[in-house]
Write a protein that holds these residues in place. Structure first.
Motif, mmCIF file in Angstrom:
data_model
loop_
_atom_site.group_PDB
_atom_site.id
_atom_site.type_symbol
_atom_site.label_atom_id
_atom_site.label_comp_id
_atom_site.label_asym_id
_atom_site.label_seq_id
_atom_site.Cartn_x
_atom_site.Cartn_y
_atom_site.Cartn_z
ATOM 1 N N ASP A 128 0.736 -0.842 -0.040
ATOM 2 C CA ASP A 128 -0.129 -0.067 -0.213
ATOM 3 C C ASP A 128 0.510 1.045 -0.043
ATOM 4 O O ASP A 128 1.796 1.786 0.475
ATOM 5 C CB ASP A 128 -0.993 0.128 1.020
ATOM 6 C CG ASP A 128 -1.936 -1.233 1.076
ATOM 7 O OD1 ASP A 128 -2.109 -1.613 2.210
ATOM 8 O OD2 ASP A 128 -1.630 -1.412 -0.097
ATOM 9 N N GLU A 149 -15.146 2.475 1.071
ATOM 10 C CA GLU A 149 -14.740 3.106 1.727
ATOM 11 C C GLU A 149 -14.693 3.681 2.816
ATOM 12 O O GLU A 149 -15.459 4.259 3.376
ATOM 13 C CB GLU A 149 -14.483 4.598 0.271
ATOM 14 C CG GLU A 149 -14.284 4.381 -1.172
ATOM 15 C CD GLU A 149 -14.760 6.377 -2.078
ATOM 16 O OE1 GLU A 149 -13.765 6.115 -3.004
ATOM 17 O OE2 GLU A 149 -15.489 6.532 -1.284
ATOM 18 N N GLU A 150 -13.470 4.981 3.396
ATOM 19 C CA GLU A 150 -13.860 5.489 4.531
ATOM 20 C C GLU A 150 -13.662 7.141 4.062
ATOM 21 O O GLU A 150 -12.283 7.021 3.305
ATOM 22 C CB GLU A 150 -12.728 4.893 5.512
ATOM 23 C CG GLU A 150 -12.430 5.414 6.872
ATOM 24 C CD GLU A 150 -11.420 5.743 7.751
ATOM 25 O OE1 GLU A 150 -11.473 5.981 8.285
ATOM 26 O OE2 GLU A 150 -11.265 4.489 7.470
ATOM 27 N N ARG A 186 -9.836 6.986 2.139
ATOM 28 C CA ARG A 186 -9.029 6.061 2.291
ATOM 29 C C ARG A 186 -10.050 5.098 1.222
ATOM 30 O O ARG A 186 -11.013 4.180 2.050
ATOM 31 C CB ARG A 186 -9.092 5.335 3.057
ATOM 32 C CG ARG A 186 -7.757 4.201 3.219
ATOM 33 C CD ARG A 186 -7.162 3.773 5.135
ATOM 34 N NE ARG A 186 -8.706 3.437 5.835
ATOM 35 C CZ ARG A 186 -8.492 1.624 5.785
ATOM 36 N NH1 ARG A 186 -8.157 1.296 5.201
ATOM 37 N NH2 ARG A 186 -9.393 2.043 7.086
ATOM 38 N N ASN A 237 -17.909 5.234 7.019
ATOM 39 C CA ASN A 237 -17.244 3.820 6.360
ATOM 40 C C ASN A 237 -18.958 3.435 5.075
ATOM 41 O O ASN A 237 -19.549 3.565 5.537
ATOM 42 C CB ASN A 237 -17.528 2.791 7.330
ATOM 43 C CG ASN A 237 -16.193 3.031 8.466
ATOM 44 O OD1 ASN A 237 -14.585 3.630 7.583
ATOM 45 N ND2 ASN A 237 -16.666 3.233 9.716
ATOM 46 N N TYR A 269 -10.980 13.515 3.285
ATOM 47 C CA TYR A 269 -9.957 12.697 3.635
ATOM 48 C C TYR A 269 -10.298 11.961 2.809
ATOM 49 O O TYR A 269 -11.318 11.657 3.251
ATOM 50 C CB TYR A 269 -8.913 12.300 5.143
ATOM 51 C CG TYR A 269 -8.520 10.345 5.180
ATOM 52 C CD1 TYR A 269 -7.438 10.734 4.380
ATOM 53 C CD2 TYR A 269 -8.987 9.688 5.534
ATOM 54 C CE1 TYR A 269 -6.615 8.980 5.038
ATOM 55 C CE2 TYR A 269 -8.307 8.694 5.991
ATOM 56 C CZ TYR A 269 -7.662 7.987 5.454
ATOM 57 O OH TYR A 269 -6.625 6.799 5.479
ATOM 58 N N SER A 280 -5.966 -0.980 0.327
ATOM 59 C CA SER A 280 -5.678 0.748 0.485
ATOM 60 C C SER A 280 -4.962 1.405 -0.580
ATOM 61 O O SER A 280 -3.848 1.400 -0.738
ATOM 62 C CB SER A 280 -5.841 0.606 2.060
ATOM 63 O OG SER A 280 -5.314 0.982 2.558
ATOM 64 N N TRP A 281 -5.671 2.632 -0.391
ATOM 65 C CA TRP A 281 -4.564 3.777 -1.257
ATOM 66 C C TRP A 281 -5.617 5.199 -0.857
ATOM 67 O O TRP A 281 -7.206 5.161 -0.562
ATOM 68 C CB TRP A 281 -5.604 3.867 -3.008
ATOM 69 C CG TRP A 281 -4.805 5.157 -3.390
ATOM 70 C CD1 TRP A 281 -3.448 5.454 -3.195
ATOM 71 C CD2 TRP A 281 -5.242 6.376 -4.486
ATOM 72 N NE1 TRP A 281 -3.293 6.761 -3.759
ATOM 73 C CE2 TRP A 281 -4.594 6.907 -4.599
ATOM 74 C CE3 TRP A 281 -6.563 5.885 -4.658
ATOM 75 C CZ2 TRP A 281 -4.704 8.082 -5.436
ATOM 76 C CZ3 TRP A 281 -6.761 6.981 -5.657
ATOM 77 C CH2 TRP A 281 -5.476 7.983 -6.160
ATOM 78 N N GLU A 282 -4.744 6.364 -0.140
ATOM 79 C CA GLU A 282 -5.163 7.136 0.962
ATOM 80 C C GLU A 282 -5.102 8.219 0.242
ATOM 81 O O GLU A 282 -3.627 7.975 -1.337
ATOM 82 C CB GLU A 282 -4.254 7.039 2.071
ATOM 83 C CG GLU A 282 -5.094 5.858 2.906
ATOM 84 C CD GLU A 282 -3.818 5.704 4.072
ATOM 85 O OE1 GLU A 282 -4.533 6.189 5.325
ATOM 86 O OE2 GLU A 282 -3.243 4.441 4.615
ATOM 87 N N ARG A 283 -5.637 9.388 0.402
ATOM 88 C CA ARG A 283 -5.477 10.335 -0.533
ATOM 89 C C ARG A 283 -6.369 11.733 0.559
ATOM 90 O O ARG A 283 -7.153 11.461 0.876
ATOM 91 C CB ARG A 283 -5.285 10.732 -2.405
ATOM 92 C CG ARG A 283 -7.014 10.189 -2.207
ATOM 93 C CD ARG A 283 -7.668 9.137 -2.600
ATOM 94 N NE ARG A 283 -9.121 9.314 -3.295
ATOM 95 C CZ ARG A 283 -9.436 8.045 -3.492
ATOM 96 N NH1 ARG A 283 -9.079 7.097 -2.805
ATOM 97 N NH2 ARG A 283 -10.622 8.031 -4.040
ATOM 98 N N THR A 284 -5.578 12.652 -0.382
ATOM 99 C CA THR A 284 -6.387 13.927 0.829
ATOM 100 C C THR A 284 -6.498 15.068 0.307
ATOM 101 O O THR A 284 -5.472 15.200 -0.520
ATOM 102 C CB THR A 284 -5.636 14.967 2.293
ATOM 103 O OG1 THR A 284 -5.654 13.191 4.001
ATOM 104 C CG2 THR A 284 -6.847 16.213 2.559
ATOM 105 N N GLU A 295 0.482 5.930 0.213
ATOM 106 C CA GLU A 295 -0.247 6.778 0.400
ATOM 107 C C GLU A 295 0.244 8.034 -0.057
ATOM 108 O O GLU A 295 0.677 8.207 -0.723
ATOM 109 C CB GLU A 295 -0.144 7.175 1.651
ATOM 110 C CG GLU A 295 -1.188 8.254 2.026
ATOM 111 C CD GLU A 295 -0.236 9.332 3.389
ATOM 112 O OE1 GLU A 295 -1.356 10.199 4.048
ATOM 113 O OE2 GLU A 295 0.738 8.186 4.170
#
Length: 508
Positions: A30, A112-113, A126, A73, A124, A133-137, A32
């Motif tokens: 994973d 998704e969260e 996720r 969530n 944000y 998972s892949w996260e971004r803001t 970020e």
């Protein structure tokens, strides 16, 4: 297995800001998303976007209205309408049938969260699926009155650099519209799918219980059609519709066979799929998976056959049209999965030229593989139905060779003139199939000829029983047309008969 082999049939799709339904096939960890604060001195300006200044914006462009909060969530709603739209979306992105099929298999695990903070200035996200998972803001901005030289903007909003999870450098801008009810974002400068930009609109519906994301890919190539899909996520704890909604999950499908069978009911049969040897590894779907015929029903118990078996005399020659009287491949079978099989299976697919993306998905769903077989007319016909978490594929092999009335002898070069029958593979490829019995009627041999996939060739399959008939074995070999492509890939499948209480074999 999922943590090591989870894959992403199209992480490229995730370069967009849209919900992460897939992750990159080349990646195994994973990552970020990194959003640098510096502005690039030079980057490609997307042709679909404006680089001109816009009138000053109201402060509300950076904030959501007080009644809108994406925090929660969320689970993707996967119904027939979405699957049809999603397949069309992937096709317009240039994805081949095989990738689309894999995507359809694992899309049900998408979640998704979201965490909305500072009144909506920060969002944000996720995205989670079977791969990880892949996260971004996303940081909401106001319209800038002046776009400085060297900067790029979309609808007056300055684009800022961002690095995607697969390390592609793009630019992003986000803001709120419709009085703070709709969150818009653009991810531009992507090189995947022939180059283009992703536009996304997120908003709530159903009294805040559903998060909607309208995702549109704007290709750079002039004249090329846009690709659009609408993602709908249900809030954790909410109920979809009056009767609720049964969300498909790939892990449940593999771990709970019964639930998997029920979840596949009612789905339409796609016209294409991945076929490996004579075993179906993914792809078709049918509502017949629960209507299997028992072994007793499949075996003829006519008086004439009983008399024939009582006075049975072996045919002449090495290739028979019939089986030995004590051999019956009829039954319902569950694939035996061991660590060694998974290693062998991965190598088999690799030798067939399958990329990591396909191999990973195949390893995820192969655990649900079953077969039903019906042997008829003394072995002259063998009906095979392959079943996995997704659906079924059926075919009937008809044997030719020596029997009680005639003897088949080889040609001068050692070949035999077996009678071919036309069969349709799970990916709608018409091929010729010949089959016969060897080893005194104990081993069923079949050849599927005229295969154009995997560089062209034929699949040879050898089926027989072990462990007093409780284990059904299929040795699958792909005979390459071009021997320069390397050795012929080989894999041994072993199935346990339904009702058998144990399997005596390798512990690997």
């Amino acid at each position: 297995m999922a943590s090591e082999r989870s894959i992403d049939f199209t992480r490229e799709e995730k370069e967009e800001e849209a919900p992460v339904h897939a992750v990159s096939a080349e990646e195994t960890k994973d990552e970020e998303v990194i959003t640098p604060t510096t502005t690039p001195s030079e980057t490609v300006t997307p042709t679909t976007l404006s680089t001109t200044s816009s009138p000053s914006a109201a402060p509300e462009e950076r904030q959501a209205t007080a009644s809108v909060d994406f925090t929660g969530n969320w689970t993707l709603i996967v119904d027939d309408g979405f699957k049809s739209q999603y397949d069309s979306y992937l096709r317009k992105l240039g994805q081949p049938m095989l990738v689309r099929t894999v995507a359809m298999t694992v899309i049900g695990s998408t979640k998704e969260e979201a965490i909305q903070s500072e009144g909506g200035k920060q969002l944000y996200i996720r995205g989670m699926n079977v791969r990880g998972s892949w996260e971004r803001t996303l940081e909401a901005s106001e319209t800038d009155a002046v776009v400085e030289e060297g900067m790029h903007a979309v609808e007056g909003h300055v684009l800022k650099p961002m690095v995607t999870a697969d390390e592609e450098e793009v630019e992003v801008a986000a803001w709120w519209e419709d009085d703070g009810k709709v969150h818009r974002s653009w991810v531009v400068g992507g090189k995947k799918y022939g180059g283009g930009d992703f536009e996304n609109k997120r908003y709530l519906s159903d009294n805040g219980n559903m998060l909607v994301c309208e995702s549109t890919f704007h290709p750079s190539e002039e004249g090329r059609e846009k690709a659009t899909v609408t993602w709908r996520f249900l809030r954790e704890g909410a109920i979809y519709g009056d009767a609720g909604f049964d969300f498909p999950n790939i892990f449940d499908a593999l771990k709970k066979e019964k639930e998997s069978d029920e979840s596949s009911k009612g789905e339409k049969i796609p016209e294409s799929g991945l076929v490996v040897g004579d075993i179906m590894d993914s792809v078709a779907s049918s509502d017949e998976a629960d209507g299997l015929v028992s072994r007793e029903e499949a075996i003829s118990d006519s008086i004439e056959e009983a008399i024939e078996r009582g006075s049975w005399v072996p045919p002449s020659g090495d290739h028979w049209a019939i089986s030995a009287p004590e051999v019956d491949l009829s039954g319902k079978w569950k694939l035996i999965i061991t660590d060694q099989f998974k290693e062998d299976y991965d190598e088999f697919l690799k030798a067939l030229g399958q990329p990591l993306i396909v191999r990973g998905a195949a390893l995820l769903i192969v655990g649900g593989t079953r077969e039903e077989t019906r042997q008829r007319d003394g072995g002259r016909e063998v009906y095979i139905k392959g079943i996995n978490a997704k659906g079924v594929w059926e075919r009937t092999l008809k044997s030719s060779g020596s029997d009680f009335d005639s003897t088949m002898v080889p040609n001068a070069d050692g070949s035999y003139d077996h009678t071919p029958v036309k069969i349709l593979t799970a990916d709608s490829e018409k091929v010729d199939a010949t089959s016969w019995w060897e080893n005194d009627g104990r081993v069923h041999v079949s050849w599927t000829q005229g295969v154009k996939r995997y560089g062209g060739g034929s699949f040879e399959s050898r089926r027989y029983l072990e462990n007093n008939g409780d284990v059904y074995v299929c040795e699958s070999i792909f005979r390459r047309n071009n021997k320069a492509d390397g050795p012929d890939p080989t894999l041994i499948w072993k199935f346990l008969r339904e009702g058998a209480t144990f399997y005596v074999g390798s512990s690997k």
